[in-house]
Design a protein around this motif. Sequence first.
Motif, PDB file in Angstrom:
ATOM      1  N   ASP A   1     -10.733  14.283   8.113  1.00 19.51           N
ATOM      2  CA  ASP A   1     -10.397  12.952   8.626  1.00 19.51           C
ATOM      3  C   ASP A   1     -11.236  12.601   9.848  1.00 19.51           C
ATOM      4  O   ASP A   1     -11.649  11.442  10.030  1.00 19.51           O
ATOM      5  CB  ASP A   1      -8.909  12.888   8.975  1.00 19.51           C
ATOM      6  CG  ASP A   1      -8.024  12.906   7.739  1.00 19.51           C
ATOM      7  OD1 ASP A   1      -8.546  12.605   6.653  1.00 19.51           O
ATOM      8  OD2 ASP A   1      -6.827  13.238   7.858  1.00 19.51           O
TER       9      ASP A   1
ATOM     10  N   ARG B   1      -2.647  10.898   3.345  1.00 17.46           N
ATOM     11  CA  ARG B   1      -3.906  10.496   3.947  1.00 17.46           C
ATOM     12  C   ARG B   1      -4.240   9.074   3.525  1.00 17.46           C
ATOM     13  O   ARG B   1      -3.777   8.591   2.495  1.00 17.46           O
ATOM     14  CB  ARG B   1      -5.037  11.425   3.498  1.00 17.46           C
ATOM     15  CG  ARG B   1      -4.799  12.874   3.769  1.00 17.46           C
ATOM     16  CD  ARG B   1      -5.912  13.709   3.191  1.00 17.46           C
ATOM     17  NE  ARG B   1      -7.182  13.473   3.888  1.00 17.46           N
ATOM     18  CZ  ARG B   1      -8.345  13.896   3.431  1.00 17.46           C
ATOM     19  NH1 ARG B   1      -8.427  14.512   2.272  1.00 17.46           N
ATOM     20  NH2 ARG B   1      -9.448  13.687   4.117  1.00 17.46           N
ATOM     21  N   LYS B   2      -5.093   8.436   4.303  1.00 15.07           N
ATOM     22  CA  LYS B   2      -5.578   7.120   3.917  1.00 15.07           C
ATOM     23  C   LYS B   2      -6.636   7.285   2.841  1.00 15.07           C
ATOM     24  O   LYS B   2      -7.587   8.047   3.006  1.00 15.07           O
ATOM     25  CB  LYS B   2      -6.175   6.393   5.125  1.00 15.07           C
ATOM     26  CG  LYS B   2      -5.148   6.025   6.180  1.00 15.07           C
ATOM     27  CD  LYS B   2      -5.802   5.274   7.325  1.00 15.07           C
ATOM     28  CE  LYS B   2      -4.762   4.900   8.377  1.00 15.07           C
ATOM     29  NZ  LYS B   2      -5.388   4.174   9.516  1.00 15.07           N
ATOM     30  N   SER B   3      -6.450   6.579   1.739  1.00 16.64           N
ATOM     31  CA  SER B   3      -7.400   6.673   0.631  1.00 16.64           C
ATOM     32  C   SER B   3      -8.662   5.888   0.983  1.00 16.64           C
ATOM     33  O   SER B   3      -8.613   4.697   1.268  1.00 16.64           O
ATOM     34  CB  SER B   3      -6.772   6.120  -0.649  1.00 16.64           C
ATOM     35  OG  SER B   3      -7.660   6.236  -1.715  1.00 16.64           O
TER      36      SER B   3
ATOM     37  N   SER C   1     -17.115  10.856   3.455  1.00 14.75           N
ATOM     38  CA  SER C   1     -15.995  11.594   2.870  1.00 14.75           C
ATOM     39  C   SER C   1     -16.486  12.733   2.010  1.00 14.75           C
ATOM     40  O   SER C   1     -15.741  13.293   1.241  1.00 14.75           O
ATOM     41  CB  SER C   1     -15.111  10.656   2.037  1.00 14.75           C
ATOM     42  OG  SER C   1     -15.860  10.086   1.003  1.00 14.75           O
TER      43      SER C   1
ATOM     44  N   ASP D   1      -3.345  11.452  -1.046  1.00 18.07           N
ATOM     45  CA  ASP D   1      -3.816  10.169  -0.546  1.00 18.07           C
ATOM     46  C   ASP D   1      -2.948   9.002  -0.987  1.00 18.07           C
ATOM     47  O   ASP D   1      -3.050   7.912  -0.421  1.00 18.07           O
ATOM     48  CB  ASP D   1      -5.262   9.924  -0.983  1.00 18.07           C
ATOM     49  CG  ASP D   1      -5.424  10.022  -2.498  1.00 18.07           C
ATOM     50  OD1 ASP D   1      -4.451  10.397  -3.176  1.00 18.07           O
ATOM     51  OD2 ASP D   1      -6.531   9.747  -3.003  1.00 18.07           O
TER      52      ASP D   1
ATOM     53  N   LYS E   1       1.507  15.101   5.235  1.00 17.95           N
ATOM     54  CA  LYS E   1       1.442  13.656   5.437  1.00 17.95           C
ATOM     55  C   LYS E   1       0.473  13.057   4.425  1.00 17.95           C
ATOM     56  O   LYS E   1      -0.458  13.715   3.974  1.00 17.95           O
ATOM     57  CB  LYS E   1       0.953  13.336   6.860  1.00 17.95           C
ATOM     58  CG  LYS E   1       1.803  13.938   7.968  1.00 17.95           C
ATOM     59  CD  LYS E   1       3.130  13.236   8.105  1.00 17.95           C
ATOM     60  CE  LYS E   1       3.896  13.759   9.304  1.00 17.95           C
ATOM     61  NZ  LYS E   1       5.224  13.102   9.451  1.00 17.95           N
TER      62      LYS E   1
ATOM     63  N   ARG F   1      -8.096  19.496   6.311  1.00 14.90           N
ATOM     64  CA  ARG F   1      -7.904  18.073   6.037  1.00 14.90           C
ATOM     65  C   ARG F   1      -8.028  17.248   7.320  1.00 14.90           C
ATOM     66  O   ARG F   1      -8.567  16.136   7.315  1.00 14.90           O
ATOM     67  CB  ARG F   1      -6.533  17.856   5.378  1.00 14.90           C
ATOM     68  CG  ARG F   1      -6.311  16.433   4.910  1.00 14.90           C
ATOM     69  CD  ARG F   1      -5.042  16.335   4.113  1.00 14.90           C
ATOM     70  NE  ARG F   1      -5.222  16.858   2.777  1.00 14.90           N
ATOM     71  CZ  ARG F   1      -4.416  17.731   2.184  1.00 14.90           C
ATOM     72  NH1 ARG F   1      -3.372  18.193   2.846  1.00 14.90           N
ATOM     73  NH2 ARG F   1      -4.638  18.147   0.964  1.00 14.90           N
ATOM     74  N   ILE F   2      -7.514  17.778   8.419  1.00 15.30           N
ATOM     75  CA  ILE F   2      -7.644  17.080   9.703  1.00 15.30           C
ATOM     76  C   ILE F   2      -9.109  16.998  10.115  1.00 15.30           C
ATOM     77  O   ILE F   2      -9.580  15.970  10.610  1.00 15.30           O
ATOM     78  CB  ILE F   2      -6.804  17.797  10.780  1.00 15.30           C
ATOM     79  CG1 ILE F   2      -5.307  17.617  10.482  1.00 15.30           C
ATOM     80  CG2 ILE F   2      -7.130  17.255  12.162  1.00 15.30           C
ATOM     81  CD1 ILE F   2      -4.410  18.348  11.436  1.00 15.30           C
TER      82      ILE F   2
ATOM     83  N   GLU G   1      -4.339  22.156   5.476  1.00 12.54           N
ATOM     84  CA  GLU G   1      -3.957  21.107   6.413  1.00 12.54           C
ATOM     85  C   GLU G   1      -4.922  21.032   7.590  1.00 12.54           C
ATOM     86  O   GLU G   1      -5.268  19.950   8.058  1.00 12.54           O
ATOM     87  CB  GLU G   1      -2.519  21.340   6.897  1.00 12.54           C
ATOM     88  CG  GLU G   1      -1.489  21.271   5.791  1.00 12.54           C
ATOM     89  CD  GLU G   1      -1.669  20.047   4.921  1.00 12.54           C
ATOM     90  OE1 GLU G   1      -1.686  18.927   5.465  1.00 12.54           O
ATOM     91  OE2 GLU G   1      -1.812  20.202   3.701  1.00 12.54           O
TER      92      GLU G   1
END
Length: 672
Positions: A643, A366-368, A652, A507, A364, A639-640, A636
């Motif tokens: 987030d 990601r929001k940048s 970040s 992103d 998916k 990455r979660i 993955e």
Amino acid sequence: MAKKGNSKKDKDAKKQRALLKQQKQSTKSSNKEQKLSKKFNDDSESEDEDLDTILQNFKKEQEQYHKITATYISKPPVRNNGCMVATQQELVIFGGEALVNDKLQFYNDLLVYNPKKNLWRQYFSQNSPNNRSSAAILYHPNYNQCLLFGGEFSSPKQQQFYHYKDTWVLNCSNKEWEKLDFPKSMKLPQGRSGAKFSYWKNYAILFGGFKDTGVETVYLQDCWVFDMLERTWKEIEFPKNSPTPDARSGCSLIPFDDGMVLYGGYTKVKTTKKNISKGKILNDLWILKNFTANDLNKVRWEKKRKQGVQPSPRCGTSWVSHKGRGVLFGGVFDYEETEESLESEFFNDLYVYSQDINRWYNLKLRKSKNKSNNSKDLAKSEKGKTIQERDMELENILNSILEKNNISLGDGNEEDDNEINKKMRQLDLESDEDEEEGDEELEDGSATADSIKKYEPRELNNFPHSRYNASTAVLGDNLYIYSGLWEMGDKEFAIDSFYSIDLNKLDTVKSYWEDLGDIIKAERDGIEDSDEEFEYEDEDDEEDDDDEDDEETAIDTLEAADEEDEEDLDEGYEFPDERPWLPHPKPFENLRAFYIRTGAEFLQWIINSKTSSLNHKLLKTKSFDLCESRWYERREEVRIMEDKFEEEFGVSGIEVIEKDVSVKPAGASKRR
């Protein structure tokens, strides 16, 4: 009660309708199999051009070019079903087809894209393959060459088809083509379209495809090996009792350590209704292995059980290799295929298959978000070092690990060390300054690169529009997506577009250009199926009942797959660890930092395995490959976690501080 005479008349009428449907289905299937369903509004009485005449004209046109003629262009002419691969620093596209003024046109130009300069070049030469589409192509990094085989060509109105069976080699340094000639005694693959290439060491492996004999379309399941060094073809023959994949075209192949992985495809199967063939979408997964035995007679197929969050059944996908993973994009599923219509669902999602653990993951965007000051400071500190300093740092770490394990460094080979340093350099996620490259002089004296319009990318918040048969390639860590097809009703739309996706960051999607005007209009207005005149009211027709049953079965299959995906999604995002004995990456830890922190553990694991007989250079490479595979395998899940940190703490980037466990304070005790 109906009279016998009337009953017989009704049966005859039904037979005529069934025959008409069968003829229409045959025509429609042929168009789909050829991937050329352009639905011309041709005059049936007009004559088509002769294939031999067309090919002779192509040959005369090529004679006007110099040996190699190159021109800078703003973007490639619109086309589909071309061959796209990534070389060391460029993207290469050959051939393809497009509908021009209601006639199908084929290309044989070579298109080259340089991502660093964001420039396209178009090459023509006297000695290049004939115009074609749907050929098999492969880039072999050991030789810096592209291998091209087969493909298809048709007359402008598609009344005559031709499948190539020639083999070509492209020198990626000077863009020069070479046609290979073979002894008459050598057995060669037959001409075909829709076949796929992969490679292992010096071998190029060809599988599948289809060929139109003029009477029927034959799908193939033969497997061929081309020796890049000896330049010879050999067919792999499997024992009769050995499991093998079904015949198919449009499948996907990617290389892995011991061979290659095969996924999906499309074929035709006979039905019980008067030998009518229907399309079948394949979503099975196979591994061709045992190449390390150096005996092609021992190579075998093994069917793998799919695990994880799997893609739903589909064909026309685009699957490419990225650092031990297979990255899959798009595709189409035909869930309603009758004599009158073919309705489909198109996809634009992104999946990854991890070869080491045989598991699928859904990717998916990601929001940048803006990086924190802490993250920026770390990036500056790392980027402040020169490339040579970073290479030396890594080299010292690797050598110290080897010395601690009593591995002799021996006499260094400068060429091998440079290759290792080059690979280590790829660990940086922060890009270094691009090397300055001067514009090449073009033989035809065309305009310089500065005078060519460049399509600067704009950022998208979603994946590209759904499509099938897109051309994809991975260069570095970027996935490039070019072109593709989409349908509504019986009308096909070619998508003129070009995108890139950073597979590390995920992103955003960069769109260099895209033309979705006709598709948006079709989605808004809808398109009526042009086959309404073939609809009949025959509710009592048993064949129609069979069609409905087939349709329900197909829909049930798709719904079951979706339900299975949802279940796998719930379980899959727990990300079960198939290799818990290996080190685990931490949040905001890039691949380089992960390798510096855990390189000793990976190298020790390699030394303890059966590969301990390798020399120190190969041990370094093996340990890095294992580390890289592990980093992407757990990406993955990490990455979660990242987030969650961003949402809860607004950061970040987190500096990971390692506790020195070598010195224990007085009175320290074990803690369980």
